[in-house]
Design a protein around this motif. Structure first.
Motif, PDB file in Angstrom:
ATOM      1  N   PHE A 177      42.781  44.006  37.789  1.00 14.49           N
ATOM      2  CA  PHE A 177      43.365  43.536  36.540  1.00 14.49           C
ATOM      3  C   PHE A 177      43.260  44.309  35.160  1.00 14.49           C
ATOM      4  O   PHE A 177      44.217  45.041  34.922  1.00 14.49           O
ATOM      5  CB  PHE A 177      43.548  41.943  36.503  1.00 14.49           C
ATOM      6  N   PRO A 178      42.048  44.256  34.776  1.00 11.50           N
ATOM      7  CA  PRO A 178      41.701  44.885  33.514  1.00 11.50           C
ATOM      8  C   PRO A 178      41.900  46.463  33.894  1.00 11.50           C
ATOM      9  O   PRO A 178      42.243  47.275  33.095  1.00 11.50           O
ATOM     10  CB  PRO A 178      40.407  44.653  33.217  1.00 11.50           C
ATOM     11  N   LYS A 237      42.314  40.832  24.820  1.00 11.51           N
ATOM     12  CA  LYS A 237      42.291  39.592  25.200  1.00 11.51           C
ATOM     13  C   LYS A 237      41.840  39.682  26.929  1.00 11.51           C
ATOM     14  O   LYS A 237      40.921  38.950  27.409  1.00 11.51           O
ATOM     15  CB  LYS A 237      43.367  38.976  25.369  1.00 11.51           C
ATOM     16  N   VAL A 238      42.455  40.608  27.634  1.00 10.01           N
ATOM     17  CA  VAL A 238      41.958  40.916  29.094  1.00 10.01           C
ATOM     18  C   VAL A 238      40.498  40.957  29.180  1.00 10.01           C
ATOM     19  O   VAL A 238      39.835  40.689  29.836  1.00 10.01           O
ATOM     20  CB  VAL A 238      42.666  41.864  29.603  1.00 10.01           C
ATOM     21  N   ALA A 265      31.511  33.779  37.428  1.00 14.93           N
ATOM     22  CA  ALA A 265      31.552  34.259  38.606  1.00 14.93           C
ATOM     23  C   ALA A 265      30.084  34.162  39.128  1.00 14.93           C
ATOM     24  O   ALA A 265      29.125  33.907  40.059  1.00 14.93           O
ATOM     25  CB  ALA A 265      32.134  35.244  39.280  1.00 14.93           C
ATOM     26  N   LEU A 310      49.592  47.615  24.156  1.00 23.32           N
ATOM     27  CA  LEU A 310      48.571  46.925  25.054  1.00 23.32           C
ATOM     28  C   LEU A 310      47.368  46.992  24.416  1.00 23.32           C
ATOM     29  O   LEU A 310      46.356  46.254  24.907  1.00 23.32           O
ATOM     30  CB  LEU A 310      48.322  47.739  26.382  1.00 23.32           C
ATOM     31  N   PHE A 341      45.333  33.639  37.491  1.00 21.40           N
ATOM     32  CA  PHE A 341      44.956  34.315  38.882  1.00 21.40           C
ATOM     33  C   PHE A 341      43.252  34.109  38.642  1.00 21.40           C
ATOM     34  O   PHE A 341      42.718  33.964  39.686  1.00 21.40           O
ATOM     35  CB  PHE A 341      45.152  35.980  38.583  1.00 21.40           C
ATOM     36  N   GLY A 342      42.759  34.467  37.540  1.00 27.24           N
ATOM     37  CA  GLY A 342      41.367  34.391  37.411  1.00 27.24           C
ATOM     38  C   GLY A 342      40.773  32.913  37.711  1.00 27.24           C
ATOM     39  O   GLY A 342      39.803  32.662  38.255  1.00 27.24           O
ATOM     40  N   PHE A 371      36.374  30.917  45.107  1.00 30.76           N
ATOM     41  CA  PHE A 371      34.960  31.393  45.261  1.00 30.76           C
ATOM     42  C   PHE A 371      34.114  30.269  45.041  1.00 30.76           C
ATOM     43  O   PHE A 371      33.218  30.284  46.118  1.00 30.76           O
ATOM     44  CB  PHE A 371      34.775  32.591  44.115  1.00 30.76           C
ATOM     45  N   THR A 395      34.788  38.832  44.766  1.00 25.41           N
ATOM     46  CA  THR A 395      35.511  38.001  43.598  1.00 25.41           C
ATOM     47  C   THR A 395      35.458  39.126  42.518  1.00 25.41           C
ATOM     48  O   THR A 395      36.379  39.055  41.653  1.00 25.41           O
ATOM     49  CB  THR A 395      34.739  36.900  43.326  1.00 25.41           C
ATOM     50  N   THR A 451      46.518  43.229  24.242  1.00 26.13           N
ATOM     51  CA  THR A 451      46.199  42.602  25.624  1.00 26.13           C
ATOM     52  C   THR A 451      44.986  43.214  26.228  1.00 26.13           C
ATOM     53  O   THR A 451      44.235  42.393  26.958  1.00 26.13           O
ATOM     54  CB  THR A 451      47.575  43.346  26.399  1.00 26.13           C
ATOM     55  N   MET A 473      51.564  38.234  30.507  1.00 22.39           N
ATOM     56  CA  MET A 473      50.643  39.063  31.194  1.00 22.39           C
ATOM     57  C   MET A 473      49.207  38.493  31.214  1.00 22.39           C
ATOM     58  O   MET A 473      48.618  38.260  32.170  1.00 22.39           O
ATOM     59  CB  MET A 473      50.647  40.542  30.704  1.00 22.39           C
ATOM     60  N   ILE A 474      48.975  38.031  30.025  1.00 27.02           N
ATOM     61  CA  ILE A 474      47.686  37.564  29.749  1.00 27.02           C
ATOM     62  C   ILE A 474      47.500  36.029  30.602  1.00 27.02           C
ATOM     63  O   ILE A 474      46.553  35.819  31.231  1.00 27.02           O
ATOM     64  CB  ILE A 474      47.342  37.012  28.296  1.00 27.02           C
ATOM     65  N   LEU A 514      37.956  41.734  42.762  1.00 28.00           N
ATOM     66  CA  LEU A 514      39.283  41.176  42.368  1.00 28.00           C
ATOM     67  C   LEU A 514      39.617  40.977  40.872  1.00 28.00           C
ATOM     68  O   LEU A 514      40.587  41.227  40.360  1.00 28.00           O
ATOM     69  CB  LEU A 514      39.620  40.008  43.197  1.00 28.00           C
ATOM     70  N   ILE A 515      38.526  40.540  40.321  1.00 23.55           N
ATOM     71  CA  ILE A 515      38.608  40.182  38.810  1.00 23.55           C
ATOM     72  C   ILE A 515      38.798  41.352  38.042  1.00 23.55           C
ATOM     73  O   ILE A 515      39.563  41.444  37.374  1.00 23.55           O
ATOM     74  CB  ILE A 515      37.281  39.531  38.412  1.00 23.55           C
ATOM     75  N   PHE A 517      35.374  35.497  33.016  1.00 23.60           N
ATOM     76  CA  PHE A 517      35.533  35.382  34.409  1.00 23.60           C
ATOM     77  C   PHE A 517      34.267  35.828  35.196  1.00 23.60           C
ATOM     78  O   PHE A 517      33.680  35.239  36.137  1.00 23.60           O
ATOM     79  CB  PHE A 517      36.668  36.135  34.885  1.00 23.60           C
ATOM     80  N   PHE A 533      38.833  37.797  28.540  1.00 16.54           N
ATOM     81  CA  PHE A 533      38.781  37.059  29.785  1.00 16.54           C
ATOM     82  C   PHE A 533      38.110  37.619  30.933  1.00 16.54           C
ATOM     83  O   PHE A 533      37.179  36.739  31.645  1.00 16.54           O
ATOM     84  CB  PHE A 533      40.377  36.842  30.169  1.00 16.54           C
ATOM     85  N   THR A 534      38.048  38.709  31.013  1.00 21.84           N
ATOM     86  CA  THR A 534      37.453  39.423  32.454  1.00 21.84           C
ATOM     87  C   THR A 534      35.850  39.034  32.289  1.00 21.84           C
ATOM     88  O   THR A 534      35.314  38.899  33.139  1.00 21.84           O
ATOM     89  CB  THR A 534      37.889  41.172  32.264  1.00 21.84           C
ATOM     90  N   MET A 589      47.115  51.628  32.143  1.00 24.24           N
ATOM     91  CA  MET A 589      48.401  51.796  31.327  1.00 24.24           C
ATOM     92  C   MET A 589      48.210  52.390  30.045  1.00 24.24           C
ATOM     93  O   MET A 589      48.805  53.020  29.298  1.00 24.24           O
ATOM     94  CB  MET A 589      49.237  50.291  31.352  1.00 24.24           C
ATOM     95  N   PHE A 591      46.882  36.674  34.182  1.00 26.65           N
ATOM     96  CA  PHE A 591      45.644  36.870  34.543  1.00 26.65           C
ATOM     97  C   PHE A 591      45.003  35.897  34.309  1.00 26.65           C
ATOM     98  O   PHE A 591      43.979  35.402  35.454  1.00 26.65           O
ATOM     99  CB  PHE A 591      45.332  37.900  33.406  1.00 26.65           C
ATOM    100  N   VAL A 592      44.997  34.725  33.496  1.00 26.34           N
ATOM    101  CA  VAL A 592      44.535  33.625  33.267  1.00 26.34           C
ATOM    102  C   VAL A 592      44.577  32.723  34.733  1.00 26.34           C
ATOM    103  O   VAL A 592      43.550  32.046  35.155  1.00 26.34           O
ATOM    104  CB  VAL A 592      44.612  32.720  32.118  1.00 26.34           C
ATOM    105  N   LEU A 623      41.226  32.365  41.486  1.00 30.77           N
ATOM    106  CA  LEU A 623      40.229  33.091  42.200  1.00 30.77           C
ATOM    107  C   LEU A 623      38.780  32.351  41.949  1.00 30.77           C
ATOM    108  O   LEU A 623      38.115  32.563  43.078  1.00 30.77           O
ATOM    109  CB  LEU A 623      40.170  34.476  41.690  1.00 30.77           C
ATOM    110  N   LEU A 624      38.515  32.089  40.937  1.00 29.64           N
ATOM    111  CA  LEU A 624      36.932  31.508  40.642  1.00 29.64           C
ATOM    112  C   LEU A 624      36.990  30.074  41.349  1.00 29.64           C
ATOM    113  O   LEU A 624      35.831  29.700  41.867  1.00 29.64           O
ATOM    114  CB  LEU A 624      36.659  31.311  39.320  1.00 29.64           C
TER     115      LEU A 624
END
Lengths: 56, 638
Positions: free
Chosen positions: B603-604, B442-443, B454, B436, A8-9, A16, B596, B439, A1-2, B599-600, B450, B446-447, B610, A5-6, A12-13
């Motif tokens: 996911f989170p 970590k998400v 951006a 989760l 995808f991100g 962009f 952007t 997760t 899952m991670i 969209l980022i 990202f 990363f978010t 969940m 996401f990585v 995406l970037l």
């Protein structure tokens, strides 16, 4: 899952950054190649794609 | 060390500690009292009762970096079994005590205190007492009776003397005992310690535990039905349930006194057979007891099962199972701090209140370290910090704390090498860690990364874009013109391939003008052909003034290479108008950044939803069910 996401991100970037750098957009236009030089002297010879769009 | 000869049998008796005034001759059990130059024999000491303690005289250990040796013991009986006070001689000359009962260990020292000590009769579980600037809370109040002593002791002891004592818990693991057997109560202050932390050596060996021999059991006949009864707890358990007739027998009583008989409507089969040994992170434990308890909430009984584990050195542990969810539970003597909102803190972690209810025992088999009874009730409060659960059990005169950790059923099966399947999991367990949890963090990380990237891209775009007016011209339109098309002068678009913005302003009022435009590259002959309509209307009606449209327009043409360009414009409209054309190069835009970002965060957001759904299921079993999945929840307390 991670990992998903990585990936995808990152994609995406990248998109962009590329789109921002090249000035991307969604405006509808037609690209027409090799239009005649004579347009500058006689603008009426050019037939615009959009001149036949119905409007008010 | 002082050595004397026993006046009774002549054997050599040593006084290793300068604090010791009494020594029991290990050959003839004479109790010798040391005076200045001689010893007095004050009679035979009673025989110690076999109690399954892993300690013995001569055991060495370490406490806070100071080594000690065990030089004496007082054995006492209290309501829940046998309790030993081991007399310690420290290498720095101090004398201390190691209290030991059922795998619980506490080191304490005799302390003088100027604080008035409350009377024994006035003590109640949970009451607060101040001793030497430390706050303590009464954990239990007992009347113990001395069974016997051995080795060296710092005061006279005699079998049978009554010792009314109160055990107190302070902050963290601090501990105190007030001994009311003297006219002036004696105060011992110290702390609870873990067995492994004491680094004990020369411990007593138990045949079936020091090697891989089969579990050793004590077998006897039930005094009620004559059925075979076994005791596996090496004399550390005090009540055993006859598997045939359900009679609960007090095995600490020489005559195997019958405590009670329980009648179960249906027999409950443990998922793990009694006598099975399992290996956990703390070591090997044997399953010796099983009970089922229940709470009644709004007329519905909720049952769960508890398995008592035993190791002669580590003491007792529990496994609890509810709806296929397992917790490995250990008693703790670290007193938690209650918080104002009903939650609590334990060892620096906040545990949220989950549930409080009166639990009753409705089925028991095997053996226990207290006198278990059918219908035995206590107020249980559970607090959670997944995967851990903290429980407070409150019975009259006694508060006990335990901390559990969620275990996956597969780990339970693996620990016991089970071949039969364990009960299937239903729902979400109170202390079950969210799958989760990691997760989400970590998400989240990363978010943030990202979003930061951006934002950095956007800021760089804002900083380095040309955003420059390249050309502007005002033109006029008349419907009567024979040739309405116009071309502009050539202008230069430089820099990288980027966008071009054509902004138009037309003085139309209650009219429109349509502009068919082409941005033409004079060098290559490539035309970018597009059309824009400008219309502006206004007026008044029964609702008042109104307006529609605008006199201005902007269009962004993407991916336009550098070069020399001009605009060709072909207007169309019902009324004459003038219009201003402005051409901008390389104009930064926000919508791509916002898309952007959107969209980022999708996911989170899904992951958080969940996780929230998981927590919703968890708390639905608690006293604080979430009101819904969206709100911050847990506020739905009644």
């Amino acid at each position: 899952m991670i990992r998903g996401f990585v990936v995808f991100g990152t994609l995406l970037l990248t998109t962009f950054a590329y789109a921002t750098y090249t000035g991307a957009g969604f405006v509808q236009y037609e690209e027409i190649k090799d239009v005649p030089k004579s347009i500058r002297n006689n603008p009426g010879v050019y037939r615009s794609v959009y001149s036949r769009v119905p409007h008010k | 060390m002082v050595k004397v000869n026993c006046p009774s049998c002549g054997a050599s008796v040593a006084f290793q500690s300068t604090f010791s005034i009494v020594a029991v001759c290990e050959h003839c059990s004479s109790t010798l009292v040391r005076h200045d130059i001689n010893v007095e024999d004050i009679g035979k000491m009673a025989t110690l009762q076999s109690d399954g303690s892993p300690l013995q005289l001569g055991v060495g250990g370490e406490y806070k970096g100071v080594s000690f040796s065990v030089v004496g013991r007082i054995q006492l009986r209290y309501d829940r079994g046998i309790w030993n006070e081991w007399h310690l001689m420290f290498s720095d000359g101090r004398s201390g005590w190691l209290g030991e009962a059922g795998g619980t260990y506490a080191v304490s020292f005799l302390r003088q205190t100027d604080t008035p000590i409350p009377g024994f009769e006035s003590l109640k579980a949970g009451g607060k007492i101040q001793l030497r600037d430390q706050s303590f809370w009464v954990q239990n109040v007992e009347s113990a009776r001395c069974i016997a002593g051995e080795g060296e002791l710092p005061f006279r002891v005699a079998s049978g003397y009554e010792a009314p004592v109160a055990d107190l818990l302070g902050d963290q693991a601090s501990f105190a005992t007030i001994d009311y057997s003297e006219e002036a109560p004696l105060v011992f202050i110290g702390e609870y310690v873990e067995f492994d932390d004491l680094r004990l050596s020369n411990l007593r060996e138990f045949e079936s535990w020091s090697n891989k021999a089969s579990p050793k059991v004590r077998a006897f006949q039930c005094v009620q039905c004559g059925g075979a009864v076994t005791q596996r707890g090496l004399l550390q358990t005090i009540s055993v349930v006859c598997p045939s007739c359900g009679t609960i027998i007090d095995v600490s009583d020489d005559n195997l006194k019958v405590l009670s008989t329980f009648e179960a409507k249906t027999k409950v089969k443990p998922a793990i057979p009694l006598g099975t040994r399992g290996t956990f992170s703390e070591g090997e434990f044997e399953l010796i007891g099983f009970l089922q308890r229940f709470v009644t909430v709004e007329g519905v009984d909720y049952h769960w099962r508890e398995y008592l584990l035993f190791n002669p050195y580590k003491g007792f542990r529990w496994l609890s199972e509810y709806n296929g969810h397992w917790n490995y539970i250990k008693s703790t003597l670290h007193r938690p701090s209650m918080l104002g909102n009903g939650d609590m803190r334990y060892k620096g972690k906040t545990f949220r209140h989950f549930q409080s209810a009166t639990a009753k025992v409705d089925y028991v088999i095997g053996e226990f370290y207290w006198r278990v009874q059918q219908g035995e009730a206590c107020l249980v409060s559970d607090f959670i910090d997944p995967p851990r659960m903290f429980s407070v059990e409150n019975t009259e005169g006694d508060i006990s704390y335990s901390v559990g950790e969620y275990m996956e059923p597969a780990d339970i099966a693996s620990a016991f090498k089970l071949t039969t399947p364990l009960p299937s999991r239903i729902g979400v367990g109170g202390s079950q860690p969210s799958p989760l949890e990691k997760t989400v963090s970590k998400v989240g990380a990363f978010t943030l990364a990202f979003l930061a990237i951006a934002l950095a891209i956007q800021l760089a775009t804002l900083a380095f874009s040309q955003n420059r007016l390249v050309y502007q011209k005002e033109l006029a339109y008349k419907p009567t013109d024979a040739e309405k098309s116009r071309v502009t002068e050539v202008f230069e678009l430089n820099g990288r391939t980027s966008n071009v913005v054509v902004r138009t302003r037309a003085n139309v009022t209650n009219a429109w003008i349509y502009l068919s435009m082409a941005l033409i590259n004079d060098d290559t002959g490539t035309a970018y052909d597009f059309g824009r309509e400008i219309g502006y209307y206004f007026g008044t009606d029964s609702d008042g003034a109104w307006s529609e449209g605008s006199q201005t327009d902007s269009v962004y043409l993407p991916h336009v290479p550098s070069g020399h360009y001009y605009l060709r414009v072909e207007p169309e409209g019902a009324a004459p108008a003038t219009y201003m054309l402005q051409v901008y190069r390389d104009v930064p835009r926000w919508w791509m950044f916002l898309v952007t970002v959107g969209l980022i965060v999708i996911f989170p957001a899904v992951v958080l939803w969940m996780k929230r759904s998981f927590e919703f299921k968890r708390w639905s079993e608690s006293d604080h069910p979430m009101s819904n999945l969206v709100s911050s929840g847990e506020e739905d307390d009644e």
